[in-house]
Design an enzyme around this catalytic site. Structure first.
Site: not given
Ligand code: ACO
Length: 335
Positions: A125, A259, A289
């Protein structure tokens, strides 16, 4: 004046066509006797829907190339002038060649006179922040002049639809920026960090091992509560450190692009940094996500919606497995 810095000149993004709502997912899981609900997913994560690729015409490579194409078009950039391509992905379509090499071919930057380097970054990520940091350093050091930095993922291909604790969290997509060597500072400061003490038992995509043999599909293993705490700590401390390096105060940030993993994490970090909620970009509700794609997707949304303009101070940050995390502070410049 010689180029000493880099600046983002344009952005682009691409999402798969299929929008999967929480209700769609709940129905799919219910068919296997697994219970979840829109209410649980929304209140714990802020996610309402995500996009999933069809796996044929939509892949990590096609999404990456489509986002790159939009960034090139948006900036009026000739692909033949790109001399560096970095793709952050943890879900490439193949182990090699790199996704970046395939993107180079698809956008028409292969074989260009400038000579174009292309490679992938795997920092899960945090990948886009890693790739942006690396590209910034390479443009500043030279001889590179114009980079495409892309985050692209197809997390739907690796999630375990029998694990309700993780399958509801992720989505697919890609975002891209064109980064150019510049005499004036665009990227004011960027840092990346990792702590390998938090291995795949905390967060990882691993195959099951039975009697010493790898068997079955890899699946995501996650200690949700520990990841939550590590994410809040890493994002908060890295934002504070890049702010010091950039000589700004986090409270002066005009547009905050964290994020997009979980709205609760994002809100908690914004509060700790003293950044008002209305300055935070939230795409997690519609996209889930998207791992390395999450920050450039949110950045493109902020640019297209007019929330970022010349002179805006923008904080970008991400965290993920490794644990790996990082932040970048950018002064938006139209020239
Ligand atoms: N639907 C319904 N119930 C569920 C679901 C689901 N999809 N998933 C878990 N549950 C249940 C659990 O089984 C548990 O039940 P129990 O109390 O009977 O045992 C209950 O809900 C509570 O589970 P917790 O794990 O304690 O829930 P929590 O409030 O911690 O929320 C979550 C879980 C959303 C994963 C949270 O820990 C989190 O967001 N952590 C951060 C992880 C993250 O963002 N990961 C993304 C990848 S890493 C990154 O990008 C940073």
């Amino acid at each position: 004046m010689s180029a000493k810095y880099s600046r983002i000149i344009s952005t682009g993004s691409a999402l798969p066509a299929a929008r999967i709502t929480n209700e769609d997912l709940a129905r799919r899981l219910a068919a296997d006797g697994i219970e979840t609900s829109d209410e649980w997913i929304r209140t714990r994560t802020g996610i309402e829907a995500r996009r999933f690729v069809n796996g044929t015409t939509e892949t990590t490579t096609t999404l990456a190339a489509a986002a790159a194409q939009k960034a090139l078009e948006g900036g009026g950039v000739d692909p033949k002038t790109i001399d560096l391509i970095i793709v952050a992905t943890t879900t490439p379509d193949q182990v090699f060649p790199s996704t970046a090499a395939a993107v180079q071919r698809l956008i028409g930057a292969a074989g260009c006179a400038a000579g174009c380097a292309a490679f992938d970054v795997q920092a899960v990520c945090a990948g886009f922040i890693y790739a942006l940091n690396a590209a910034d350093a390479m443009l500043r050091a030279g001889p590179y002049q114009r980079a495409l930095v892309i985050g692209a993922e197809t997390m739907s291909r690796v999630i375990d639809m029998k694990d309700r604790a993780t399958c509801v969290l992720f989505g697919d997509g890609a975002g891209a920026v064109v980064l150019e060597a510049s005499a004036k500072p665009g990227i004011l400061a960027a840092r990346m960090y990792a702590d390998g003490s938090y291995d795949e038992n905390v967060l990882g995509l691993t195959a099951r091992i039975d009697h010493g043999e790898l068997c079955g599909r890899p699946y995501i293993n996650m200690d949700g509560r520990q990841v939550f705490k590590l994410a809040v700590d890493g994002l908060t401390s890295s934002a504070q450190e890049v702010a010091v390096l950039a000589g700004v105060d986090p409270q002066d940030v005009d547009v905050y692009i964290p994020h997009q993993a979980n709205l609760r994490i994002m809100t908690m970090v914004a509060k700790k940094l003293g950044i008002p909620d209305e300055r935070m970009i939230k795409t997690v509700s519609e996209q889930g996500n998207t791992s390395a794609a999450s920050v450039p997707l949110a950045l493109d949304e902020a640019v297209r919606s007019g929330k970022i303009s010349d002179g805006s101070l923008v904080l970008l940050q991400a965290v993920g497995a490794g644990m790996a995390w990082g932040s970048a502070i950018v002064r938006w410049r139209s020239e």
